[in-house]
Motif scaffolding. Structure first.
Motif, PDB file in Angstrom:
ATOM      1  N   GLU A 648       0.829  -1.190   0.000  1.00  0.00           N
ATOM      2  CA  GLU A 648       0.000   0.000   0.000  1.00  0.00           C
ATOM      3  C   GLU A 648       0.874   1.255   0.000  1.00  0.00           C
ATOM      4  O   GLU A 648       1.735   1.415   0.859  1.00  0.00           O
ATOM      5  N   TRP A 649       0.637   2.116  -0.962  1.00  0.00           N
ATOM      6  CA  TRP A 649       1.362   3.380  -1.085  1.00  0.00           C
ATOM      7  C   TRP A 649       0.399   4.544  -0.875  1.00  0.00           C
ATOM      8  O   TRP A 649      -0.786   4.470  -1.215  1.00  0.00           O
ATOM      9  N   THR A 650       0.926   5.611  -0.297  1.00  0.00           N
ATOM     10  CA  THR A 650       0.212   6.878  -0.287  1.00  0.00           C
ATOM     11  C   THR A 650       0.712   7.688  -1.477  1.00  0.00           C
ATOM     12  O   THR A 650       1.896   8.026  -1.554  1.00  0.00           O
ATOM     13  N   ILE A 651      -0.176   7.972  -2.416  1.00  0.00           N
ATOM     14  CA  ILE A 651       0.194   8.660  -3.645  1.00  0.00           C
ATOM     15  C   ILE A 651      -0.340  10.095  -3.587  1.00  0.00           C
ATOM     16  O   ILE A 651      -1.547  10.312  -3.424  1.00  0.00           O
ATOM     17  N   LYS A 652       0.568  11.049  -3.704  1.00  0.00           N
ATOM     18  CA  LYS A 652       0.185  12.449  -3.815  1.00  0.00           C
ATOM     19  C   LYS A 652       0.399  12.873  -5.270  1.00  0.00           C
ATOM     20  O   LYS A 652       1.510  12.797  -5.782  1.00  0.00           O
ATOM     21  N   THR A 653      -0.664  13.318  -5.912  1.00  0.00           N
ATOM     22  CA  THR A 653      -0.602  13.703  -7.320  1.00  0.00           C
ATOM     23  C   THR A 653      -0.784  15.210  -7.444  1.00  0.00           C
ATOM     24  O   THR A 653      -1.797  15.756  -6.974  1.00  0.00           O
TER      25      THR A 653
END
Length: 854
Positions: A648-653
Motif C-alpha cells: 500500500e502506497w500513499t500517492i500524492k498527485t
C-alpha cells in the motif's frame, strides 16, 4: 532568442571599451574649472569634472572622526564616500578615517552607517593640504536611509525604490533573540514561518498566504537556494552571517525567474567593513530548565588600511536537545547538532573594480521520534537527517569613471548531500532479532524488519547560477533621467533522491535560461519602471515572458505612493518541499505530476502608501499596502491510497486546479522617540481562496475554497526601551489567527481511533472539527480541523558595559513565549500524524548569554 545573448555580449564589449572614458570627452583638460565654477556646479556636473581630471598624486587628504550625536561615542564601520567619484573608506575601530589623494576643489562627502541618518558635508580641498572633517551622526530608529537591491537589482534607497521593500537588520535579530533566519522572518508584515513536521522540524515560509515553493529565497541576490536546500535550509542560515534581509512581497518572476510568485527573500551576507571581532554564547531552556539549546557564534573581520582588501569569517556551533512536550516519549522538537562556517571577502583593484567571494559550509544532524540514542532502525519512529552542504559565489563589479556604466558578472554554486532515515513500527528490530533466536519469524515480521532496515536514503542536489548584468545611467532619456538594466542568467539544478523503500530513485534535472530588460525613469518626485523577463525552462515546452510595471509618486518629500503590476510563473517539478515523508513509520509515500500538468501562472497587483514624518524628537513611518494575486492553473495535491507491487502506497498527485485568488492588506508602523523608545508593528488581513472547493484528502468529505494552513489574520510587534546608558529592554509578540489544517487521525486495525499507553492516540476537540457529508465526531481517519488562534510574546533585557578602550561586553537574558501558547492536541505514539502540527514553534523558554565585541 539567440539575439539576446549577442546583444548582452555587445553591450559588455561596448562597456569595456568605454568604461574608462565619460561620454563626450573634451579634447583637452588645459582649461580646468575655477573655484567659483566648481562651487556653482551641480553634483552631476562636478562629478563629471572630477571624472575628467587626470589621475595624480594630489596630496589633498581628508581626515577626521565620526561620533554618535547623542552619546558622543566614536562610531566604527561608517562609510565615508566622495560623491561623484568612487572614492571611499571606512572608519576604523576608533571611529577615525583617512582619505588620501582626494580630488582638488569643491566636493560633497557622504557619511553612511547602519542605524544612522545619512549626512552630506560640502567641503573644498587644496593640493598638498590636509583637511580635518569631524562629524556627528544622528540615530535613525525607523530606518529612513535603508539601501536595498531587491527592488531593481541595483542599489537604491528604500524611499526611492519603485517597489516596496522591507528590511530586517542586525538590531531586529538581536532584539527578538533569533539564532537563525527562520526565527526572525515572522517579524515582517505578510510573512509567516510555520513548522510542518512534528518529527524532523521541517519549516517553510509563507508570503501573503502562499506556501514555501511560491517564494524565491536569494543569497546575495542569487537564486542558489534550491528546493532541496529549502526543506531544512531556513534553520541552516545563522543570523551571525547575515547583514540584513530584504523582503519584497508580490510577483518577482519578472526579475528573478520561476517560483517568485509570492515574493522574494534576499539574504545579504555580512560584508567586511572594518576590522572587528565578536564572540557570543547563548543558553536556552525549552519548556523549563531540563532541555537545553546551546549556541556559540564567532565573527572576525579584517580590512586593510587603504580599504582595498577585506574579509570576514563567521562560525556557529549549535546543539539542541530533543523536546517532548506531552510526555509520550516522542519528540515535538527534534534533536539538532549544527556547525556553520564561512567567509566573505573582497578585493578592489581600483576605485572602480571590485572582486567578491563568498563560501559557506553547513554540517547538521537532526533526529526526531523516540529512543534517540538507539540506531535509527531500532526505534518505534525515526526521522533522521544528516546534511553536508556547501555553497559559494564569485562576483566581479566594474563601474566606469564617470559613474554611468555598471557591469556585474557572477557565478554561484551550491551542493547539498543529505543522508536520511524515515521509518519505524510497533516492534523494535532488536525484539525481532531476539525472537528469531528461538522462533522463526513470520513472513509479515520478516517483511516489516526488512523494511525497517532498508529505510535509509541519500539525496544529492547540485545548483549552479551564472549571470551577467549591465546598467547605464542616462542624464535624460525621453522625458526623465533613467537607468537601463539588461542581463542574462543561467540556472541549473540536478537532484537525485534514493530511498531504500522506493522501487526506483527520483532523478530531476532542470535548467532555466533567463533574460531580463528594464528601464527606470526617475527623479526625486517620480519613478516609472517598465521591464520584463524571458525564461525558457527545461520542464516547459515554450518560453515564458513575465512583464513588470511600477510607478512611484512623491507628492511630498515624506509621502511615497506606489503602484506595481507583475506576472509570474511556477514550473512543475517532482521534488519540492512537499515531497517529505510526513507520516513516518515506514509508510510508502511518493508524489507524482499529473500527465497533463503545466505551469502555474500569476498576475499580481499592489498599491501602497509609505509616509515618513517627525515632530521634535518623535519620528514615525506608516505603511499601508493592498495586494491582489490571481493564480491560474494553480497547483494542488490530491492524496489517495494505491496498491503497488502488493504494497500500500500513499500517492500524492500534483494537478492543475481551476485557479485561486489571494488578496488583502498589509499594515506596518514604526514610531520612535529620540533613542529612548521605539515601536515597530505589522498587521496582515487577507483571504486565500480557490475558485472551486477542494478536498485535501480523498477520504475526507469536507470541501472548502479556503487554503489550508493560512490564517486570515496575523500580526507582530517589537518595542524597545533604553532608559539608561547601556541598558535595553525589548518586548515582542506575534499573533496567528485561526486556520484550517488536515489531520490523519490515527486508526487501529478495526478502523477506530487508536490508543497508546491506555489513552486515545489523538485528542479530538469536537468544536474544532469541520464536517463534510456523512461525517460525525466519531469518524476517525483524515479530517479537517480549525485551529485556535495564538498570541506569542517574548521579553529580553540586555546591558552593555565597556571593558577596555574598544572592547565591550554585553549580557542578556529573557523569556520567549511567556504565556506558553502552544499546541494542546498533539497525537501520541508511533502511529501519530507528524504533519498535524501548528502554532508557535516552541513552548515557554528561558535564555541567557553574553556577547564580547571588539
Amino acid at each position: 532568442m539567440q539575439q539576446i545573448p549577442t546583444l548582452l555580449l555587445a553591450s559588455v564589449c561596448a562597456f569595456s571599451a568605454h568604461a574608462a572614458l565619460p561620454d563626450n570627452p573634451p579634447t583637452t583638460l588645459s582649461h580646468p574649472l575655477s573655484a567659483t565654477e566648481k562651487t556653482a556646479a551641480t553634483p552631476a556636473e562636478l562629478g563629471r569634472y572630477i571624472a575628467l581630471s587626470p589621475a595624480e598624486n594630489t596630496e589633498a587628504n581628508i581626515t577626521g572622526h565620526v561620533l554618535d550625536a547623542k552619546t558622543g561615542l566614536y562610531l566604527p564601520a561608517v562609510k565615508v564616500e566622495i560623491r561623484g567619484r568612487h572614492l571611499s573608506t571606512m572608519t576604523d575601530a576608533t571611529g577615525h578615517f583617512f582619505l588620501k589623494d582626494a580630488p582638488v576643489g569643491a566636493l560633497e562627502v557622504e557619511f553612511n552607517a547602519t542605524g544612522y541618518r545619512t549626512l552630506v558635508k560640502k567641503i573644498e580641498t587644496r593640493a598638498n593640504h590636509s583637511l580635518l572633517l569631524n562629524v556627528e551622526l544622528e540615530a535613525d530608529e525607523i530606518q529612513l536611509s535603508d539601501v536595498v537591491v531587491s527592488a531593481t537589482r541595483n542599489v537604491t534607497k528604500r524611499r526611492q525604490a519603485p517597489t516596496l521593500v522591507n528590511v530586517m537588520d542586525l538590531k531586529l535579530f538581536d532584539r527578538v533573540q533569533s539564532t537563525d533566519i527562520s526565527q526572525a522572518l515572522t517579524f515582517q508584515p505578510g510573512v509567516r514561518v510555520e513548522t510542518n513536521c512534528q518529527n524532523c522540524g521541517f519549516s517553510q515560509v509563507r508570503i501573503n498566504g502562499l506556501e514555501g515553493p511560491y517564494s524565491q529565497i536569494l543569497i546575495d541576490s542569487k537564486p542558489v537556494f534550491s528546493a532541496l536546500a529549502g526543506v531544512y535550509g531556513l534553520e541552516q542560515l545563522p543570523t551571525n552571517m547575515i547583514e540584513r534581509v530584504e523582503v519584497m512581497r508580490g510577483g518577482g518572476s519578472a526579475l528573478y525567474g520561476s517560483s517568485a510568485i509570492a515574493g522574494v527573500i534576499n539574504v545579504i551576507t555580512k560584508e567586511p567593513l572594518t576590522s572587528s571581532a565578536t564572540l557570543s554564547h547563548d543558553l536556552r531552556g525549552m519548556g523549563g530548565l531540563n532541555r537545553f539549546e546551546n549556541t556559540t557564534n564567532l565573527n572576525a573581520t579584517y580590512v586593510s588600511d587603504n580599504n582595498r582588501l577585506g574579509f570576514t569569517l563567521f562560525g556557529q556551533l549549535r546543539h539542541r536537545a530533543g523536546y517532548d512536550h506531552d510526555g509520550d516519549g516522542y519528540t515535538e522538537t527534534p534533536k539538532l547538532d549544527g556547525r556553520n562556517v564561512g567567509f566573505r571577502a573582497f578585493a578592489k583593484f581600483t576605485d572602480y573594480a571590485k572582486l567578491t567571494a563568498e563560501l559557506h559550509g553547513t554540517q547538521e544532524f537532526r533526529r526526531g521520534g523516540d529512543l534517540l540514542e538507539n540506531q535509527p532502525h531500532n526505534a518505534h519512529i525515526t526521522e533522521q537527517l544528516q546534511h553536508a552542504n556547501v555553497s559559494g559565489s564569485l562576483g566581479y563589479q566594474q563601474t566606469s569613471v564617470d559613474g554611468r556604466h555598471h557591469f556585474n558578472a557572477y557565478a554561484s554554486l551550491a551542493k547539498v548531500v543529505r543522508d536520511s532515515y524515515y521509518g519505524g513500527g510497533e516492534v523494535l528490530v532488536s525484539e525481532y532479532l531476539k525472537k528469531a533466536q528461538h522462533t522463526p519469524l513470520t513472513p509479515n515480521e520478516l517483511e516489516d524488519m526488512n523494511k525497517r532496515l532498508t529505510s535509509y536514503g541519500r539525496t544529492k542536489g547540485e545548483t549552479s547560477v551564472f549571470g551577467a548584468q549591465y546598467a547605464y545611467d542616462f542624464d535624460r532619456f525621453l522625458f526623465l533621467p533613467s537607468q537601463l538594466t539588461l542581463g542574462a542568467e543561467l540556472n541549473n539544478d540536478c537532484l537525485e533522491d534514493i530511498s531504500g523503500y522506493r522501487p526506483a530513485p527520483i532523478v530531476q534535472k532542470m535548467h532555466n535560461q533567463g533574460y531580463f530588460l528594464q528601464n527606470e525613469w526617475r527623479n526625486e518626485q517620480w519613478s516609472l519602471l517598465l521591464g520584463g523577463r524571458l525564461d525558457k525552462h527545461s520542464l516547459l515546452a515554450k518560453a515564458i515572458f513575465s512583464p513588470r510595471a511600477s510607478v512611484r509618486f512623491n507628492p511630498t518629500h515624506d509621502l511615497v505612493l506606489r503602484a506595481n503590476f507583475s506576472t509570474g510563473f511556477r514550473a512543475p517539478q517532482i521534488f519540492d518541499e512537499d515531497l517529505h515523508v510526513d507520516n513516518a513509520g515506514g509508510e510508502l509515500i511518493t508524489i507524482r505530476n499529473a500527465a497533463d500538468l503545466h505551469e502555474e501562472r500569476s498576475k499580481s497587483l499592489s498599491l501602497s502608501a509609505d509616509w515618513y514624518g517627525h515632530c521634535g524628537n518623535w519620528n514615525f513611518n506608516i505603511m499601508v499596502e493592498g495586494f491582489y494575486n490571481h493564480l491560474t492553473d494553480a497547483f494542488s495535491l490530491e492524496q489517495k491510497k494505491e496498491i503497488i507491487g502488493g504494497k500500500e502506497w500513499t500517492i500524492k498527485t500534483r494537478t492543475n486546479s481551476d485557479g485561486a485568488k489571494v488578496f488583502g492588506a498589509n499594515l506596518e508602523g514604526r514610531l520612535a522617540y529620540a533613542r529612548l523608545w521605539s515601536l515597530q508593528g505589522g498587521l496582515t488581513l487577507q483571504k486565500s481562496r480557490y475558485d472551486k472547493a477542494q478536498k485535501w484528502n480523498d477520504e475526507d468529505s469536507y470541501e472548502t475554497r479556503r487554503f489550508y494552513r493560512t490564517p486570515d489574520t496575523y500580526a507582530y510587534f517589537v518595542t524597545t526601551l533604553t532608559p539608561l546608558r547601556g541598558w535595553e529592554f525589548s518586548l515582542n509578540g506575534t499573533y496567528t489567527g485561526s486556520m484550517l489544517v488536515g489531520h490523519e487521525v490515527p486508526l487501529d486495525e478495526h478502523g477506530n481511533l487508536a490508543e497508546f499507553a491506555g489513552r486515545p492516540a489523538a485528542t479530538i476537540v469536537e468544536k474544532r472539527l469541520q464536517y463534510g457529508p456523512g461525517q460525525t465526531a466519531t469518524i476517525a481517519g483524515p479530517r479537517t480541523f480549525k485551529t485556535p488562534s495564538f498570541f506569542e510574546m517574548g521579553v529580553k533585557v540586555q546591558y552593555t558595559l565597556p571593558v577596555y578602550k574598544y572592547y565591550t561586553l554585553q549580557l542578556h537574558a529573557g523569556v520567549q513565549n511567556i504565556l506558553n501558547a502552544f499546541q494542546d492536541d498533539f497525537d501520541r505514539g508511533p502511529g501519530r500524524d507528524s504533519a498535524y502540527v501548528y502554532g508557535p514553534r516552541a513552548p515557554r523558554s528561558f535564555f541567557a548569554g553574553f556577547k564580547f565585541n571588539y
